[in-house]
Design a protein around this motif. Structure first.
Motif, short mmCIF file in Angstrom:
data_model
loop_
_atom_site.label_atom_id
_atom_site.label_comp_id
_atom_site.label_asym_id
_atom_site.label_seq_id
_atom_site.Cartn_x
_atom_site.Cartn_y
_atom_site.Cartn_z
N THR A 26 -24.71 77.70 6.69
CA THR A 26 -25.31 78.31 5.32
C THR A 26 -25.00 78.01 3.92
O THR A 26 -23.22 78.22 4.10
CB THR A 26 -26.29 79.55 5.17
OG1 THR A 26 -25.13 80.50 4.25
CG2 THR A 26 -26.69 79.82 6.78
N LEU A 28 -24.92 80.54 1.71
CA LEU A 28 -24.55 80.47 1.16
C LEU A 28 -23.05 81.20 1.60
O LEU A 28 -22.07 81.01 1.39
CB LEU A 28 -25.37 81.76 1.74
CG LEU A 28 -24.99 83.63 1.02
CD1 LEU A 28 -25.10 84.11 -0.53
CD2 LEU A 28 -25.40 84.80 1.48
N PHE A 40 -27.01 88.07 -3.26
CA PHE A 40 -27.37 87.88 -2.02
C PHE A 40 -27.40 89.93 -1.66
O PHE A 40 -26.94 90.32 -2.28
CB PHE A 40 -26.91 87.28 -1.25
CG PHE A 40 -25.45 87.80 -0.96
CD1 PHE A 40 -25.22 88.46 0.59
CD2 PHE A 40 -24.14 87.10 -1.68
CE1 PHE A 40 -23.48 89.33 0.56
CE2 PHE A 40 -23.02 87.89 -1.21
CZ PHE A 40 -22.88 88.71 -0.06
N GLN A 43 -29.16 88.44 3.28
CA GLN A 43 -28.40 87.56 4.29
C GLN A 43 -29.10 87.09 5.36
O GLN A 43 -28.87 86.58 6.30
CB GLN A 43 -27.21 87.50 4.64
CG GLN A 43 -26.42 88.38 3.74
CD GLN A 43 -24.55 88.05 3.89
OE1 GLN A 43 -24.35 87.32 4.18
NE2 GLN A 43 -24.08 89.44 4.03
N ASP A 44 -30.44 87.54 5.42
CA ASP A 44 -31.31 87.11 6.87
C ASP A 44 -33.02 86.86 6.40
O ASP A 44 -33.11 86.06 7.30
CB ASP A 44 -31.43 88.53 7.46
CG ASP A 44 -32.00 88.60 8.74
OD1 ASP A 44 -31.72 87.44 9.64
OD2 ASP A 44 -33.37 89.17 9.85
N CYS A 50 -31.65 85.26 -2.49
CA CYS A 50 -30.47 83.67 -2.48
C CYS A 50 -31.83 82.86 -3.12
O CYS A 50 -30.68 81.97 -2.42
CB CYS A 50 -29.97 83.50 -1.86
SG CYS A 50 -30.73 83.99 -0.27
N CYS A 102 -29.33 81.64 2.32
CA CYS A 102 -28.61 82.40 3.52
C CYS A 102 -29.26 81.78 4.57
O CYS A 102 -29.25 81.50 6.13
CB CYS A 102 -29.31 83.74 3.12
SG CYS A 102 -31.14 84.25 3.43
N GLN A 103 -30.80 80.69 4.20
CA GLN A 103 -31.19 80.27 5.03
C GLN A 103 -31.21 78.73 5.56
O GLN A 103 -31.01 77.77 6.35
CB GLN A 103 -33.03 80.18 4.95
CG GLN A 103 -33.34 81.74 5.23
CD GLN A 103 -33.03 82.53 6.41
OE1 GLN A 103 -33.50 81.83 7.98
NE2 GLN A 103 -32.26 83.08 6.89
#
Length: 129
Positions: A26, A28, A40, A43-44, A50, A102-103
């Protein structure tokens, strides 16, 4: 190889790093690997801390990976993904300007990433008038 330029108040100046083509990490993860402090928390894809603004610098159509389901929900709840932007992303594969670091998976394209240094705050709200 992609050039990713990070711009944010936690950096002394804009910083360009290289993302290896074919890497599925990612944005991130790329930032962390280069000691770039994008805020962040989870992180999901659920908290929106983020949040980044992505600008595509190439003249070709963006190749960004489609939005994840979590990203769609989080960006919508935070007011960063309108119905029109979502339709454009799903039907025309045109990524919206705001993404979650994060995505978001970097592809072989040059991009500029803006962040505020504050969890979930869009860059436009922190620019001097």
């Amino acid at each position: 190889m992609a050039n990713v330029t990070f711009s944010g108040p936690t950096l002394p100046k804009d910083l360009t790093v290289y993302a290896i083509a074919g890497d599925t990490s990612t944005l991130l993860a790329l930032a962390k690997a280069n000691n770039i402090k994008i805020p962040f928390q989870c992180q999901d894809g659920e908290c929106g801390s983020c949040l980044v603004k992505v600008t595509y610098l190439d003249r070709k159509a963006p190749m960004a990976v489609d939005l994840t389901e979590k990203e769609k929900v989080t960006l919508s709840v935070n007011g960063k993904l309108t119905k029109d932007l979502l339709a454009s992303a799903e039907v025309d594969h045109r990524p919206p300007p705001y993404r979650l670091a994060c995505q978001f998976i970097v592809r072989d394209e040059n991009i500029r990433i803006e962040f505020t240094g504050e969890p979930g705050v869009e860059p436009e709200l922190r620019k001097p008038a």
